[in-house]
Design an enzyme around this catalytic site. Structure first.
Site, PDB file in Angstrom:
ATOM      1  N   CYS A  80      52.100  30.924 -68.179  1.00  0.00           N
ATOM      2  CA  CYS A  80      50.648  31.126 -68.134  1.00  0.00           C
ATOM      3  C   CYS A  80      49.887  29.807 -68.309  1.00  0.00           C
ATOM      4  CB  CYS A  80      50.240  32.193 -69.141  1.00  0.00           C
ATOM      5  SG  CYS A  80      48.658  32.943 -68.729  1.00  0.00           S
ATOM      6  N   ARG A 106      42.526  29.086 -62.424  1.00  0.00           N
ATOM      7  CA  ARG A 106      42.563  29.668 -63.774  1.00  0.00           C
ATOM      8  C   ARG A 106      41.865  31.024 -63.801  1.00  0.00           C
ATOM      9  NH1 ARG A 106      40.306  25.695 -68.076  1.00  0.00           N
ATOM     10  NH2 ARG A 106      41.024  27.360 -69.449  1.00  0.00           N
ATOM     11  N   ILE A 132      47.979  38.025 -69.087  1.00  0.00           N
ATOM     12  CA  ILE A 132      46.832  37.909 -70.003  1.00  0.00           C
ATOM     13  C   ILE A 132      45.951  36.755 -69.519  1.00  0.00           C
ATOM     14  CG2 ILE A 132      46.095  37.561 -72.403  1.00  0.00           C
ATOM     15  CD1 ILE A 132      49.039  38.354 -73.188  1.00  0.00           C
ATOM     16  N   ARG A 133      44.832  37.085 -68.947  1.00  0.00           N
ATOM     17  CA  ARG A 133      43.941  36.049 -68.366  1.00  0.00           C
ATOM     18  C   ARG A 133      44.764  35.025 -67.588  1.00  0.00           C
ATOM     19  NH1 ARG A 133      41.078  33.038 -72.346  1.00  0.00           N
ATOM     20  NH2 ARG A 133      39.743  32.396 -70.658  1.00  0.00           N
ATOM     21  N   HIS A 168      53.948  36.558 -69.156  1.00  0.00           N
ATOM     22  CA  HIS A 168      54.477  36.242 -70.499  1.00  0.00           C
ATOM     23  C   HIS A 168      55.750  37.020 -70.824  1.00  0.00           C
ATOM     24  CE1 HIS A 168      50.925  34.107 -72.177  1.00  0.00           C
ATOM     25  NE2 HIS A 168      50.281  34.827 -71.279  1.00  0.00           N
ATOM     26  N   GLU A 170      57.776  36.403 -73.071  1.00  0.00           N
ATOM     27  CA  GLU A 170      57.973  36.404 -74.540  1.00  0.00           C
ATOM     28  C   GLU A 170      57.209  37.538 -75.213  1.00  0.00           C
ATOM     29  OE1 GLU A 170      55.922  34.557 -72.926  1.00  0.00           O
ATOM     30  OE2 GLU A 170      54.147  34.103 -74.116  1.00  0.00           O
TER      31      GLU A 170
HETATM   32  N1  GLN Z   1      43.329  31.754 -69.349  1.00  0.00           N
HETATM   33  C1  GLN Z   1      44.125  30.763 -70.019  1.00  0.00           C
HETATM   34  C2  GLN Z   1      43.855  29.376 -69.429  1.00  0.00           C
HETATM   35  O1  GLN Z   1      43.255  29.274 -68.414  1.00  0.00           O
HETATM   36  C3  GLN Z   1      45.605  31.093 -69.924  1.00  0.00           C
HETATM   37  C4  GLN Z   1      45.884  32.380 -70.619  1.00  0.00           C
HETATM   38  C5  GLN Z   1      47.263  32.526 -71.158  1.00  0.00           C
HETATM   39  O2  GLN Z   1      48.011  31.565 -71.302  1.00  0.00           O
HETATM   40  N2  GLN Z   1      47.606  33.744 -71.496  1.00  0.00           N
HETATM   41  O3  GLN Z   1      44.237  28.416 -70.001  1.00  0.00           O
END
Ligand code: GLN
Length: 189
Positions: A80, A106, A132-133, A168, A170
């Site tokens: 991520c 991003r 997650i994002r 992720h 993990e």
């Molecule tokens: N949105 C975060 C970024 O742009 C990354 C999110 C994450 O690692 N779960 O840095």
């Protein structure tokens, strides 16, 4: 074998636990200093916030030594935010480590509340993928292998010693992608 997890911010403990769950004999260590970095055979750059991670990497004088180790062939895995830091191009920002020929956007998958669990094939293994994002991978360079797709988008890629996942592993109970990364290090040491 010693595997480091960059421990400046983000999902550090989760990665350390996962490595231990694959093989208790592997040393899994947090990396915050140049000396700690020197002890590891492979490095995980965890998820978190890429802006914070890149700032702290500079502050802890880890940017250059990490980049040098990767260029010299040390296996590295970015999850991520870690993937964002490895990419050659980040939409609207300067790249960070620039060791993986992909372009990223991003927060491509939206806000925190848009987080979701997808599923798909990773190099022949069917896995759940926690986003997650997460960033979008918007371009994959020549010679970069796509290891996984989800909803028709590349979400895991590899170029030689550099592995990156937009999701992720993990955050699940499935340690097979950690096992895959350990295999990359095994092939080197
Ligand atoms: N949105 C975060 C970024 O742009 C990354 C999110 C994450 O690692 N779960 O840095």
């Amino acid at each position: 074998m010693t595997i480091g997890v960059l421990a400046l911010q983000g999902s550090v403990i989760e990665h350390l636990k996962m490595i231990k769950s694959v093989n208790k004999k592997i040393d899994a260590v947090p990396v915050k200093t140049i000396d700690e970095l020197a002890t590891v055979d492979g490095l995980i750059i965890p998820g978190g916030e890429s802006t914070t991670l890149r700032r702290l990497m500079e502050e802890f004088n880890l940017y250059t030594p990490i980049r040098e180790r990767i260029v010299a062939g040390m296996p590295v895995w970015g999850t991520c935010a870690g993937l964002i830091l490895l990419a050659n191009r980040i939409e609207g920002e300067n790249p960070c480590l620039s060791v993986l020929d992909i372009d990223v956007k991003r927060n491509g998958y939206g806000r925190h509340s848009d987080s979701f669990v997808g599923e798909g094939d990773f190099d022949g293994m069917y896995v759940n993928m926690v986003f997650i994002r997460a960033p979008y991978i918007t371009r994959v360079g020549e010679g970069v292998e796509v290891l996984a797709e989800c909803n028709d988008r590349p979400v895991a890629v590899r170029s030689g010693n550099v592995l990156a996942t937009a999701f992720h592993p993990e955050m699940t109970r499935d340690n097979r992608i950690h096992k895959y990364f350990i295999g990359m290090i095994d092939a080197k040491v």
